[in-house]
Design a protein around this motif. Structure first.
Motif, mmCIF file in Angstrom:
data_model
loop_
_atom_site.group_PDB
_atom_site.id
_atom_site.type_symbol
_atom_site.label_atom_id
_atom_site.label_comp_id
_atom_site.label_asym_id
_atom_site.label_seq_id
_atom_site.Cartn_x
_atom_site.Cartn_y
_atom_site.Cartn_z
ATOM 1 N N GLN A 219 63.042 41.652 104.862
ATOM 2 C CA GLN A 219 64.104 42.448 105.476
ATOM 3 C C GLN A 219 65.450 41.741 105.351
ATOM 4 O O GLN A 219 66.471 42.365 105.034
ATOM 5 N N ARG B 193 65.664 49.304 107.367
ATOM 6 C CA ARG B 193 64.588 49.581 108.304
ATOM 7 C C ARG B 193 63.393 50.083 107.501
ATOM 8 O O ARG B 193 63.504 50.346 106.309
ATOM 9 N N ARG B 194 62.273 50.209 108.154
ATOM 10 C CA ARG B 194 61.080 50.728 107.496
ATOM 11 C C ARG B 194 60.895 52.168 107.941
ATOM 12 O O ARG B 194 60.474 52.431 109.064
ATOM 13 N N THR B 195 61.218 53.097 107.072
ATOM 14 C CA THR B 195 61.145 54.512 107.400
ATOM 15 C C THR B 195 59.908 55.143 106.786
ATOM 16 O O THR B 195 59.327 54.611 105.839
ATOM 17 N N TRP C 69 63.864 57.048 101.656
ATOM 18 C CA TRP C 69 64.153 55.726 101.107
ATOM 19 C C TRP C 69 65.570 55.301 101.411
ATOM 20 O O TRP C 69 65.879 54.109 101.413
ATOM 21 N N ASN D 11 65.381 51.861 103.219
ATOM 22 C CA ASN D 11 64.051 51.347 103.505
ATOM 23 C C ASN D 11 63.905 50.066 102.694
ATOM 24 O O ASN D 11 63.917 50.094 101.457
#
Length: 234
Positions: free
Chosen positions: A130, A158-160, A164, A176
């Protein structure tokens, strides 16, 4: 209502009611099938909608199974290899937190624990990714925005689950961070896509023309991300 599980023939599904929905809809994910119905729609219509589209649902579920089988299983330990910009890099242990980073063909990871288990290595590795992704995507965003004479207010990672990237009306670019596992050309395409939204907050012909001016091969790269995005897991 979405908590109740129903079954029709060999397919398990749930009903989900939404006050904003105007039509019946079907969604199939790794969690299963879901029938989405308007707020004032009777449940029986949702059940019938599933039955009417059962062959489509089965086909989608088979596709989900295939995609899940293609997700790589990582061995979270030092000496293992992990993807970064399409390359497999060896995970090495950093002696100090200040030495942690991704460089020279290695992933230097710092762990406070002398003998970390797989869960601890994975957690530390995700945090490192990250951090590195934020730096990389910020740099690329500034470069491509500069080519177009555009500016943005911030970059976030962030992790969606479904997107993307995203560009807000306030000029915030969101990515992402898992995209950094993909080949660098794909990463560049995604950044260009979001940067172009700073000028066109739509997917009009003018928007795609602007994307193509910086990324002539965007169609192939967009297809790659659509076809292989599920493989980008850490």
């Amino acid at each position: 209502m979405s908590g109740d599980l129903f079954t029709f023939e060999d397919v398990a599904y749930r009903l989900s009611r939404s006050p904003r929905r105007k039509r019946l809809g079907l969604v199939v994910t790794e969690k299963g099938a879901e029938v989405r119905i308007p707020q004032r729609c009777a449940e029986r219509h949702g059940h019938q909608f599933l039955r009417d589209n059962i062959q489509w649902v089965r086909a989608q579920l088979r596709g989900v199974e295939v995609r899940q089988a293609q997700v790589p299983e990582h061995h979270f330990a030092f000496g293992a290899h992990f993807p970064w910009l399409g390359n497999a890099l060896e995970l090495d242990r950093a002696a100090r937190a200040a030495d942690a980073g991704i460089r020279d063909g290695f992933i230097q990871l710092y762990c406070r624990t002398r003998e970390p288990d797989a869960t601890q290595v994975q957690s530390a590795l995700q945090k490192l990714y990250q951090r590195e992704a934020l730096a990389l995507l910020t740099e690329k965003s500034a470069y491509f925005a500069g080519l177009l004479g555009l500016s943005f207010s911030s970059v976030k990672v962030r992790r969606t689950r479904s997107k993307w990237g995203h560009c807000t009306i306030r000029g915030e670019l969101q990515y992402n961070w898992l995209v950094c596992l993909a080949p660098e050309a794909v990463v560049d395409y995604l950044v260009i896509h979001e940067v172009c939204h700073l000028q066109h907050h739509n997917h009009s012909a003018a928007f795609w023309s602007l994307v193509e001016s910086l990324c002539p091969d965007y169609r192939r790269l967009r297809r790659w991300l659509k076809d292989n995005g599920h493989r980008l897991q850490l």
